[in-house]
Design an enzyme around this catalytic site. Structure first.
Site, PDB file in Angstrom:
ATOM      1  N   GLU A  41       0.858  -1.197   0.000  1.00 27.18           N
ATOM      2  CA  GLU A  41       0.000   0.000   0.000  1.00 27.18           C
ATOM      3  C   GLU A  41       0.891   1.243   0.000  1.00 27.18           C
ATOM      4  O   GLU A  41       1.646   1.474   0.945  1.00 27.18           O
ATOM      5  CB  GLU A  41      -0.903   0.007   1.244  1.00 27.18           C
ATOM      6  CG  GLU A  41      -1.741   1.275   1.344  1.00 27.18           C
ATOM      7  CD  GLU A  41      -2.482   1.409   2.676  1.00 27.18           C
ATOM      8  OE1 GLU A  41      -2.771   0.377   3.308  1.00 27.18           O
ATOM      9  OE2 GLU A  41      -2.757   2.555   3.080  1.00 27.18           O
ATOM     10  N   ARG A  45       0.735  10.447   0.399  1.00 25.78           N
ATOM     11  CA  ARG A  45       1.143  11.473   1.364  1.00 25.78           C
ATOM     12  C   ARG A  45       2.433  12.170   0.973  1.00 25.78           C
ATOM     13  O   ARG A  45       2.973  12.949   1.760  1.00 25.78           O
ATOM     14  CB  ARG A  45       1.303  10.856   2.755  1.00 25.78           C
ATOM     15  CG  ARG A  45      -0.003  10.332   3.304  1.00 25.78           C
ATOM     16  CD  ARG A  45       0.141   9.810   4.709  1.00 25.78           C
ATOM     17  NE  ARG A  45      -0.852   8.797   4.949  1.00 25.78           N
ATOM     18  CZ  ARG A  45      -0.833   7.941   5.955  1.00 25.78           C
ATOM     19  NH1 ARG A  45       0.149   7.979   6.837  1.00 25.78           N
ATOM     20  NH2 ARG A  45      -1.787   7.057   6.091  1.00 25.78           N
ATOM     21  N   LYS A 128     -10.765  -1.761   6.565  1.00 27.64           N
ATOM     22  CA  LYS A 128      -9.579  -1.465   7.374  1.00 27.64           C
ATOM     23  C   LYS A 128     -10.110  -0.983   8.736  1.00 27.64           C
ATOM     24  O   LYS A 128     -10.994  -0.117   8.777  1.00 27.64           O
ATOM     25  CB  LYS A 128      -8.808  -0.361   6.656  1.00 27.64           C
ATOM     26  CG  LYS A 128      -7.772   0.379   7.448  1.00 27.64           C
ATOM     27  CD  LYS A 128      -7.011   1.328   6.513  1.00 27.64           C
ATOM     28  CE  LYS A 128      -6.140   2.289   7.291  1.00 27.64           C
ATOM     29  NZ  LYS A 128      -5.167   2.975   6.419  1.00 27.64           N
TER      30      LYS A 128
END
Ligand code: 3PG
Length: 204
Positions: A41, A45, A128
């Site tokens: 993943e 950011r 999640k």
């Protein structure tokens, strides 16, 4: 493999990767894949994130997804970059509907029963659990999962090599996510590969 359940079952740990320098993408992905963790993943950011996804997606055996996907614009950008699944910190209806329309395997973050019920209304049952430790840890997830027997989770947030086994022992947990494989600072790819091998061994 257009199915988030199948992706969650490939390996016990999904490394959560925040990569500032696209030049690190290939050696980092190769270290993780060769250590036994093919599902990666990449968080949105850093300015380099889309380039990192594109580069990692060319690594043999890597199944590269995007994290910190917040809206339909992010979704379109990461799919164009080559992401094969999508992770978001929370669950919003616009993003969920867009992901479903694009047939993108989607793992939205949940932390409450209301979040899960909104997900179920949208046809989602893989989530999640975020932020896993801060939201109450394993006892919170066990209590939250109890009424939702059709749901399975990838806890992420505050999980470490030491605590991952206890999370993975929960029936509702298919895999865990975490950034511990890539500690801040200059990356030592040999150490990353060793950490990946240890993580891979958490589930025989
Ligand atoms: C995430 O985006 O999923 C989390 O920031 C990862 O959490 P961790 O850094 O505590 O592992």
């Amino acid at each position: 493999m257009n199915d988030i359940d199948a992706i969650m079952r490939i390996a016990p740990v999904i490394p959560v990767l925040t990569v500032a320098d696209a030049a690190q993408a290939r050696p980092l992905a190769e270290a993780l894949v060769s250590g036994g963790l093919p599902v990666l993943e990449v968080t949105l950011r850093t300015p380099a994130a889309l380039d990192v996804i594109t580069e990692m997606a060319t690594v043999d055996g890597a199944i590269v997804g995007a994290g910190t996907v917040l809206n339909e614009g992010d979704l379109n950008a990461v799919l164009s970059a080559g992401a094969r699944f999508i992770v978001s910190p929370g669950l919003t209806e616009p993003l969920a509907r867009a992901a479903i329309a694009r047939r993108a395997p989607f793992l939205p973050g949940v932390a409450t029963a209301g979040d899960i019920m909104r997900g179920l209304d949208l046809g989602l049952n893989r989530f999640k659990f975020f932020p896993a430790e801060a939201a109450g840890g394993r006892s919170a997830l066990q209590a939250l999962a109890a009424p939702f027997t059709q749901c399975r989770f990838c806890p992420t947030g505050g999980i470490s090599a030491e605590t991952a086994p206890a999370w993975l022992a929960l029936d509702a947990v298919l895999c865990v996510g975490g950034s511990w494989l890539t500690p801040k600072g200059p990356l030592d790819f040999t150490a990353v590969r060793q950490q990946a091998s240890l993580a891979r061994a958490l589930r025989p």
